[in-house]
Design a protein around this motif. Structure first.
Motif, PDB file in Angstrom:
ATOM      1  N   ASN A  36      29.966  98.748  66.657  1.00  0.00           N
ATOM      2  CA  ASN A  36      28.765  99.091  65.924  1.00  0.00           C
ATOM      3  C   ASN A  36      28.705  98.407  64.561  1.00  0.00           C
ATOM      4  O   ASN A  36      27.857  98.716  63.750  1.00  0.00           O
ATOM      5  CB  ASN A  36      28.677 100.612  65.709  1.00  0.00           C
ATOM      6  N   GLY A  37      29.633  97.515  64.295  1.00  0.00           N
ATOM      7  CA  GLY A  37      29.612  96.824  63.012  1.00  0.00           C
ATOM      8  C   GLY A  37      30.133  97.671  61.881  1.00  0.00           C
ATOM      9  O   GLY A  37      29.961  97.358  60.724  1.00  0.00           O
ATOM     10  N   LYS A  38      30.814  98.798  62.182  1.00  0.00           N
ATOM     11  CA  LYS A  38      31.384  99.622  61.119  1.00  0.00           C
ATOM     12  C   LYS A  38      32.774  99.111  60.817  1.00  0.00           C
ATOM     13  O   LYS A  38      33.502  98.665  61.683  1.00  0.00           O
ATOM     14  CB  LYS A  38      31.436 101.082  61.552  1.00  0.00           C
ATOM     15  N   PRO A 664      16.658  77.721  69.161  1.00  0.00           N
ATOM     16  CA  PRO A 664      17.049  76.377  68.716  1.00  0.00           C
ATOM     17  C   PRO A 664      17.895  76.446  67.446  1.00  0.00           C
ATOM     18  O   PRO A 664      17.551  77.165  66.504  1.00  0.00           O
ATOM     19  CB  PRO A 664      15.701  75.700  68.442  1.00  0.00           C
ATOM     20  N   VAL A 665      18.990  75.728  67.421  1.00  0.00           N
ATOM     21  CA  VAL A 665      19.893  75.580  66.267  1.00  0.00           C
ATOM     22  C   VAL A 665      20.601  76.894  65.927  1.00  0.00           C
ATOM     23  O   VAL A 665      21.822  76.967  65.851  1.00  0.00           O
ATOM     24  CB  VAL A 665      19.167  75.025  65.020  1.00  0.00           C
ATOM     25  N   VAL A 666      19.812  77.977  65.723  1.00  0.00           N
ATOM     26  CA  VAL A 666      20.355  79.237  65.214  1.00  0.00           C
ATOM     27  C   VAL A 666      21.380  79.837  66.180  1.00  0.00           C
ATOM     28  O   VAL A 666      22.397  80.392  65.762  1.00  0.00           O
ATOM     29  CB  VAL A 666      19.212  80.238  64.943  1.00  0.00           C
ATOM     30  N   SER A 667      21.127  79.731  67.480  1.00  0.00           N
ATOM     31  CA  SER A 667      22.042  80.329  68.465  1.00  0.00           C
ATOM     32  C   SER A 667      23.299  79.490  68.695  1.00  0.00           C
ATOM     33  O   SER A 667      24.277  79.979  69.239  1.00  0.00           O
ATOM     34  CB  SER A 667      21.316  80.530  69.803  1.00  0.00           C
ATOM     35  N   LYS A 668      23.261  78.224  68.258  1.00  0.00           N
ATOM     36  CA  LYS A 668      24.371  77.319  68.545  1.00  0.00           C
ATOM     37  C   LYS A 668      25.507  77.410  67.531  1.00  0.00           C
ATOM     38  O   LYS A 668      26.654  77.107  67.840  1.00  0.00           O
ATOM     39  CB  LYS A 668      23.855  75.880  68.615  1.00  0.00           C
ATOM     40  N   ALA A 669      25.176  77.779  66.296  1.00  0.00           N
ATOM     41  CA  ALA A 669      26.203  77.878  65.246  1.00  0.00           C
ATOM     42  C   ALA A 669      25.922  79.123  64.426  1.00  0.00           C
ATOM     43  O   ALA A 669      24.763  79.502  64.240  1.00  0.00           O
ATOM     44  CB  ALA A 669      26.173  76.630  64.362  1.00  0.00           C
ATOM     45  N   PRO A 670      26.979  79.810  63.929  1.00  0.00           N
ATOM     46  CA  PRO A 670      26.757  81.017  63.121  1.00  0.00           C
ATOM     47  C   PRO A 670      25.756  80.756  61.998  1.00  0.00           C
ATOM     48  O   PRO A 670      25.962  79.867  61.175  1.00  0.00           O
ATOM     49  CB  PRO A 670      28.147  81.337  62.570  1.00  0.00           C
ATOM     50  N   THR A 671      24.676  81.505  62.001  1.00  0.00           N
ATOM     51  CA  THR A 671      23.584  81.273  61.055  1.00  0.00           C
ATOM     52  C   THR A 671      23.221  82.566  60.347  1.00  0.00           C
ATOM     53  O   THR A 671      22.938  83.584  61.001  1.00  0.00           O
ATOM     54  CB  THR A 671      22.347  80.713  61.776  1.00  0.00           C
ATOM     55  N   LEU A 672      23.250  82.523  59.039  1.00  0.00           N
ATOM     56  CA  LEU A 672      22.870  83.660  58.201  1.00  0.00           C
ATOM     57  C   LEU A 672      21.441  83.447  57.717  1.00  0.00           C
ATOM     58  O   LEU A 672      21.105  82.374  57.223  1.00  0.00           O
ATOM     59  CB  LEU A 672      23.820  83.763  57.000  1.00  0.00           C
ATOM     60  N   ILE A 673      20.600  84.470  57.866  1.00  0.00           N
ATOM     61  CA  ILE A 673      19.215  84.409  57.387  1.00  0.00           C
ATOM     62  C   ILE A 673      19.068  85.374  56.223  1.00  0.00           C
ATOM     63  O   ILE A 673      19.405  86.556  56.336  1.00  0.00           O
ATOM     64  CB  ILE A 673      18.226  84.759  58.512  1.00  0.00           C
ATOM     65  N   SER A 696      20.007  90.351  54.429  1.00  0.00           N
ATOM     66  CA  SER A 696      20.723  89.328  55.193  1.00  0.00           C
ATOM     67  C   SER A 696      20.855  89.771  56.637  1.00  0.00           C
ATOM     68  O   SER A 696      21.021  90.959  56.932  1.00  0.00           O
ATOM     69  CB  SER A 696      22.121  89.098  54.603  1.00  0.00           C
ATOM     70  N   SER A 697      20.800  88.798  57.540  1.00  0.00           N
ATOM     71  CA  SER A 697      21.000  89.102  58.953  1.00  0.00           C
ATOM     72  C   SER A 697      22.471  89.419  59.200  1.00  0.00           C
ATOM     73  O   SER A 697      23.356  88.983  58.464  1.00  0.00           O
ATOM     74  CB  SER A 697      20.536  87.928  59.818  1.00  0.00           C
ATOM     75  N   ARG A 698      22.738  90.162  60.250  1.00  0.00           N
ATOM     76  CA  ARG A 698      24.109  90.532  60.609  1.00  0.00           C
ATOM     77  C   ARG A 698      24.228  90.548  62.128  1.00  0.00           C
ATOM     78  O   ARG A 698      23.229  90.509  62.844  1.00  0.00           O
ATOM     79  CB  ARG A 698      24.494  91.870  59.975  1.00  0.00           C
ATOM     80  N   SER A 699      25.450  90.611  62.596  1.00  0.00           N
ATOM     81  CA  SER A 699      25.722  90.644  64.035  1.00  0.00           C
ATOM     82  C   SER A 699      25.162  89.409  64.741  1.00  0.00           C
ATOM     83  O   SER A 699      24.488  89.504  65.762  1.00  0.00           O
ATOM     84  CB  SER A 699      25.141  91.913  64.675  1.00  0.00           C
ATOM     85  N   TRP A 700      25.437  88.217  64.156  1.00  0.00           N
ATOM     86  CA  TRP A 700      25.022  86.970  64.830  1.00  0.00           C
ATOM     87  C   TRP A 700      25.552  86.971  66.266  1.00  0.00           C
ATOM     88  O   TRP A 700      26.656  87.477  66.508  1.00  0.00           O
ATOM     89  CB  TRP A 700      25.599  85.780  64.052  1.00  0.00           C
ATOM     90  N   PRO A 701      24.797  86.497  67.255  1.00  0.00           N
ATOM     91  CA  PRO A 701      23.596  85.645  67.152  1.00  0.00           C
ATOM     92  C   PRO A 701      22.274  86.395  67.034  1.00  0.00           C
ATOM     93  O   PRO A 701      21.227  85.791  67.241  1.00  0.00           O
ATOM     94  CB  PRO A 701      23.648  84.852  68.451  1.00  0.00           C
ATOM     95  N   LEU A 702      22.289  87.690  66.725  1.00  0.00           N
ATOM     96  CA  LEU A 702      21.026  88.405  66.521  1.00  0.00           C
ATOM     97  C   LEU A 702      20.338  87.922  65.251  1.00  0.00           C
ATOM     98  O   LEU A 702      20.988  87.530  64.281  1.00  0.00           O
ATOM     99  CB  LEU A 702      21.278  89.911  66.425  1.00  0.00           C
ATOM    100  N   ILE A 703      18.997  87.986  65.259  1.00  0.00           N
ATOM    101  CA  ILE A 703      18.230  87.756  64.022  1.00  0.00           C
ATOM    102  C   ILE A 703      17.307  88.949  63.763  1.00  0.00           C
ATOM    103  O   ILE A 703      16.372  88.861  62.988  1.00  0.00           O
ATOM    104  CB  ILE A 703      17.404  86.449  64.094  1.00  0.00           C
ATOM    105  N   THR A 746      30.585  91.485  60.784  1.00  0.00           N
ATOM    106  CA  THR A 746      29.760  91.887  61.934  1.00  0.00           C
ATOM    107  C   THR A 746      29.531  90.748  62.926  1.00  0.00           C
ATOM    108  O   THR A 746      28.924  90.970  63.976  1.00  0.00           O
ATOM    109  CB  THR A 746      28.392  92.406  61.452  1.00  0.00           C
ATOM    110  N   SER A 747      29.992  89.539  62.608  1.00  0.00           N
ATOM    111  CA  SER A 747      29.727  88.382  63.473  1.00  0.00           C
ATOM    112  C   SER A 747      31.023  87.787  64.025  1.00  0.00           C
ATOM    113  O   SER A 747      31.176  86.564  64.118  1.00  0.00           O
ATOM    114  CB  SER A 747      28.932  87.322  62.697  1.00  0.00           C
ATOM    115  N   GLY A 748      31.961  88.643  64.354  1.00  0.00           N
ATOM    116  CA  GLY A 748      33.202  88.187  64.981  1.00  0.00           C
ATOM    117  C   GLY A 748      34.081  87.384  64.049  1.00  0.00           C
ATOM    118  O   GLY A 748      34.744  86.438  64.474  1.00  0.00           O
ATOM    119  N   ARG A 749      34.101  87.757  62.768  1.00  0.00           N
ATOM    120  CA  ARG A 749      34.925  87.067  61.756  1.00  0.00           C
ATOM    121  C   ARG A 749      34.634  85.568  61.722  1.00  0.00           C
ATOM    122  O   ARG A 749      35.526  84.734  61.695  1.00  0.00           O
ATOM    123  CB  ARG A 749      36.407  87.313  61.999  1.00  0.00           C
ATOM    124  N   ARG A 750      33.366  85.256  61.711  1.00  0.00           N
ATOM    125  CA  ARG A 750      32.948  83.861  61.620  1.00  0.00           C
ATOM    126  C   ARG A 750      32.111  83.682  60.366  1.00  0.00           C
ATOM    127  O   ARG A 750      31.204  84.467  60.079  1.00  0.00           O
ATOM    128  CB  ARG A 750      32.132  83.450  62.846  1.00  0.00           C
TER     129      ARG A 750
END
Length: 942
Positions: A36-38, A664-673, A696-703, A746-750
């Motif tokens: 749960n990202g806790k 496109p792009v966002v799903s291929k590499a860890p991307t913070l919005i 800020s976005s969290r739990s990549w690849p979610l946006i 929240t993004s797998g330590r990336r």
């Protein structure tokens, strides 16, 4: 009930660990994130694992060994091409083609200074245009019969030069607004008591002004032509400014009220009463823009607020919503009236209000000078203002005797008028914040369907008669009367994912949750209801909420209890009411609840809201939802559950490409919005700090999942100054570090390889500050966490405060949702586009103007437009596409919600030594109380 309600075994304190030194990414190895990202924070420094090396001061701050080379500043990038995806559509826009035939000459810029006869500088605005008009009338031959454009303050422009680099003139103005008093004048501003006929023959008091015009700069006209070719020179902005000043002067000659580049005629047909003695005044915005297809004139409908003209008493009665003048709050009236302009009868002279008399009209005295008595000498006598006007001026006063007088003189040398002889002149701006009801009334009365708006704009261009303006003709400028045709493209709506694996394609930018479940429903187990005297069937409301929740997939247990407010506290101050409610809740509950539902008595602007939010989020760390149960139905409760589910960590819907993941792009590499916004106090409130929020976005690849970080800063400052702030090892280093660590956890330590920044609320003149001040702070924050880490950045500014509109030829409807325009009326060089992602159901749709200032990732135009469009569909509170990307909306929500804290905080309590100084440089900016850890990482703002 058992004791599982407790977060830490008790309600009074919520566990939080104080990290006493800055965390770096290597520290994150000791973080353990669950599904749960806790996360659990690492231990305090006294028991830090041996592999974590505390930073030394010299490792953080560079040694001043060599002089630091000045880094080249960044500039907005150039356009990389046009998009091609989507269904093409023909559109019209409110840009009118401008033809320029004179590219050879120069604008000459002169500075203007005014002074009185005795050398004192002229202070205050408003007199400049009258003085310069008199200079033109009196000394036209000395100016070589040259027309000039004057900005109303200190700048004057001509085409070609004036005879000399420095010119001095002296002019006399009859001062029709004189409010001087030499101590023996009568209360109506006249200077003796020789009878009305002689008084009316006397000339108005005249003033002599000295005017100094000095050469300042020369601006080549070909700067405009260069800009149209995409070659912006340093002279370009000044050249366009001259053209805009010519438009302002043209409107001023027609007697318009000028508000920046908007002009308002004194025509009652343009007025709309919004209540409280305030009128919405409709006018027109008019400004020159450089575009890919050349120079254009952008004309749009504009609205400002003005004071209701007419009798002062009528305005005050309406403004204070009382029945008669004897019920008015005169202390409030004095503040409201200060500096407004009035005309007095019967003389019809104009004055500026400086205050009110201390005593009512029948008791307020002044010294009246009588010339040439029986022995030929002047005499004086004390008379009341009432007696003077009734017995000497023979003016009948119906109701002024027991009311204060209007003072138009100086504090020590007052000049009084009975209030019923005073009328407010028209076109005076009302600059205070509107009430909720006034704002709603203004929106309703200023709506215009697209075809109506087009007709109004065509009429405005015709009546403006710019062809008669000599300075425009001398510039070789002519303006076409037809709307510019542009090609738009309608992007397809992204496919959405709901619960039970259901997919859906939104139609017309909308969808609903009928027979659908949330894609990630939360569970509400430990909760209660706090009822602040709201009139409703609370048990029935709870029953319906549980029923609707079950339909959407949310499991809602029965609440522990419904806590009704003690009737004796209903009229207590808001903070007291909240305190008493929490005392009741604490005394009954075995521990802190997971969730509290708050029922408020007022739908809008309820005073309880701010203290309630602070108590829950900052003091106890409790997720909560406020609602006003006036008209409750299933749709209303579904909308409430959209918010509750998002706050509790659930997701209502997802983009299918998030789950695939195939963005496109966002799903291929860890991307913070990131979404960034600054919320300011109401106009005129300079003592209330501005609120900066970054989500800020969290739990990549979610946006679709976000968290927020909010700080206060100096009032009215737009640039965010807390992005990176290394104060000391024990104190907060700023917003970005906190958000980067959250993404990592929240993004797998990336670590994010790409950081996409959406910035709201900045004008084009501030783009360089965003690129070279705010972005530098963000980069510093990244380097502080890992000096070898070099993420790629994309910086996009979103503007809603602009005047470009699109229309479908021959159609009464707004442009379809997903309409994007990146040609013809966009910038000739810079990378920008317009996107109307939402379905405009009322009025005329306002597209969002996106400016791509930086793109190190290398998005194609189609990829970037698709991403921006998709981010308009992930707003968890809504079942429609929204007009601007969700991260910006969330930042605005977070800033607004936590800004409510400040309204009820004692500044002495909230100030802190590291809060930064206010604009005055002396008073610390009050700080927001920190949120508890267990709500900080949630979408509490949703």
């Amino acid at each position: 009930m058992d004791d599982t309600w407790g977060i830490d075994g008790g309600f009074g304190s919520v566990c939080s660990v104080n990290i006493l030194r800055p965390l770096q990414f290597k520290d994150m190895e000791s973080f353990e994130a669950d599904g749960n990202g806790k996360e659990s924070l690492p231990p305090p420094p006294s028991i830090v694992p041996s592999d974590v090396v505390p930073l030394k001061a010299e490792e953080v701050l560079p040694a001043p060994a060599e002089p630091v080379k000045k880094k080249p500043s960044r500039a907005p990038i150039a356009r990389r091409g046009l998009g091609s995806k989507g269904m093409k559509i023909k559109l019209l826009t409110n840009h009118f083609k401008v033809n320029v035939t004179n590219n050879e000459g120069h604008f000459f810029h002169y500075s203007v200074a005014f002074s009185y006869e005795d050398g004192r500088p002229v202070e205050g605005k408003g007199v400049g245009r009258k003085v310069m008009d008199r200079v033109k009338e009196t000394y036209n031959s000395d100016l070589n019969d040259k027309d000039f454009a004057y900005d109303g303050e200190k700048s004057l422009f001509t085409i070609g030069s004036l005879p000399r680099n420095k010119l001095e003139f002296e002019v006399v103005l009859e001062d029709v607004t004189s409010n001087r008093n030499n101590g023996n004048c009568s209360p109506d501003g006249h200077w003796d008591n020789e009878g009305d006929r002689k008084r009316m023959r006397r000339p108005y008091r005249a003033k002599t002004f000295k005017v100094e015009i000095s050469f300042a700069a020369k601006i080549p006209m070909h700067a405009i032509a260069n800009a149209l070719r995409g070659q912006e020179t340093e002279n370009f902005q000044e050249a366009i400014r001259v053209l805009d000043i010519i438009l302002r002067q043209h409107a001023a000659k027609q007697g318009c009220l000028l508000v920046r580049q908007s002009f308002f005629h004194n025509d009652p047909r343009n007025f709309a009463d919004v209540g409280g003695g305030v009128l919405g005044c409709r006018g027109f915005h008019s400004s020159f823009r450089t575009t890919q297809s050349g120079l254009s004139l952008n004309i749009d409908v504009s609205t400002t607020m003005i004071i209701q003209p007419g009798p002062v008493v009528d305005f005050l009665i309406s403004n204070q919503n009382v029945r008669d003048p004897f019920s008015l709050d005169w202390a409030k009236a004095k503040r409201t009236l200060k500096n407004l302009r009035i005309k007095t009868s019967p003389s019809n002279q104009e004055f500026k209000i400086t205050g009110l008399s201390e005593l009512p009209c029948r008791e307020q005295t002044f010294t009246l000078k009588n010339k040439g008595g029986r022995d030929g000498e002047d005499s004086t006598e004390e008379v009341t203002v009432y007696d003077y006007f009734v017995n000497i001026r023979k003016i009948n006063l119906r109701y002024s005797a027991d009311l204060p007088c209007i003072n138009v003189g100086k504090p020590k040398r007052p000049t009084y008028f009975p209030i019923e002889l005073c009328e407010l002149v028209s076109l005076q701006r009302y600059t205070k914040a509107l009430s909720t009801l006034q704002r709603a009334s203004l929106v309703e009365k200023s709506r215009q369907k697209p075809q109506e708006r087009m007709k109004v704009l065509s009429d405005a261009l015709r009546t403006s008669n710019y062809g008669s303006e000599p300075m425009l003709r001398n510039c070789g400028i002519s303006i076409s009367t037809g709307f510019t045709e542009v090609e738009g493209r309608v992007l397809p709506a992204p496919r959405l994912k709901f619960g039970n694996g259901e997919d859906f394609n939104p139609r017309n930018g909308r969808w609903n949750f009928s027979n659908k479940k949330f894609v990630e429903p939360s569970k509400i187990e430990r909760w209660a209801v706090a009822n602040f005297s709201a009139r409703c069937d609370v048990r029935g409301l709870v029953r319906d909420l549980i029923r609707i929740g079950d339909m959407k997939g949310i499991s809602i247990d029965q609440p522990f209890d419904v806590f009704d407010e003690n009737p004796q506290f209903r009229r207590a101050p808001p903070m007291v009411r909240v305190e008493k409610m929490f005392e009741t809740i604490q005394s009954k509950l075995p521990g802190a609840p997971q969730f509290l539902l708050c029922l408020l008595p007022d739908r809008k602007n309820c005073d309880i809201y701010g203290p309630w939010k602070k108590k829950n989020l900052a003091d106890f760390g409790i997720i909560n939802q406020c609602m006003c149960p006036t008209r409750v139905n299933d749709q209303y409760l579904t909308n409430i559950l959209l918010k509750i589910n998002a706050k509790l960590g659930g997701l209502n819907s997802l983009l299918s490409v998030e789950q695939s993941p195939s963005l496109p792009v966002v799903s291929k590499a860890p991307t913070l919005i990131l979404g960034m916004d600054v919320s300011h106090g109401s106009p005129g409130q300079t003592d209330i700090p501005s609120i900066a929020a970054v989500v800020s976005s969290r739990s990549w690849p979610l946006i679709s999942k976000y968290r927020a970080c909010v700080r206060t800063q100096s009032a009215k400052v737009e640039m965010i100054d807390n992005l990176f702030k290394q104060v000391s090892e024990k104190e907060d280093e700023g917003i970005i570090r906190e958000l980067l660590l959250d993404f990592y956890v929240t993004s797998g330590r990336r670590k994010p390889e790409n950081i996409i920044i959406f910035r709201d609320g900045v004008s084009e003149s501030q783009f360089n500050q965003v690129l070279n001040i705010e972005l530098d702070q963000i980069i510093e924050a990244c380097k502080f966490l890992d000096e070898n880490w070099n993420p790629k950045f994309v910086v996009i500014v979103a503007q809603k405060n602009h005047h470009t509109r699109f229309f479908q030829p021959g159609s009464p409807d707004n442009v379809p949702p997903g309409t994007v325009v990146d040609n013809k009326i966009c910038h000739p060089r810079n990378y920008d586009f317009y996107l109307c992602a939402h379905a405009g159901m009322i009025g005329t749709s306002r597209p969002t103007h996106y400016h791509v200032l930086l793109d190190e990732v290398g998005f194609s135009s189609d990829e970037l437009q698709e991403l921006v469009h998709s981010l308009s569909y992930v707003y968890q509170r809504s079942t429609t596409a929204i007009s601007v990307v969700a991260p910006i909306c969330y930042a605005h929500l977070a800033a607004s919600q936590l800004g409510q804290f400040m309204k009820f905080e004692d500044k002495s309590e909230t100030s802190s030594s590291h809060g930064g100084l206010s604009a005055a440089g002396a008073v610390p900016v009050p700080q927001l109380p920190p949120l508890q850890d267990n709500v900080r990482n949630t979408m509490f703002f949703c």
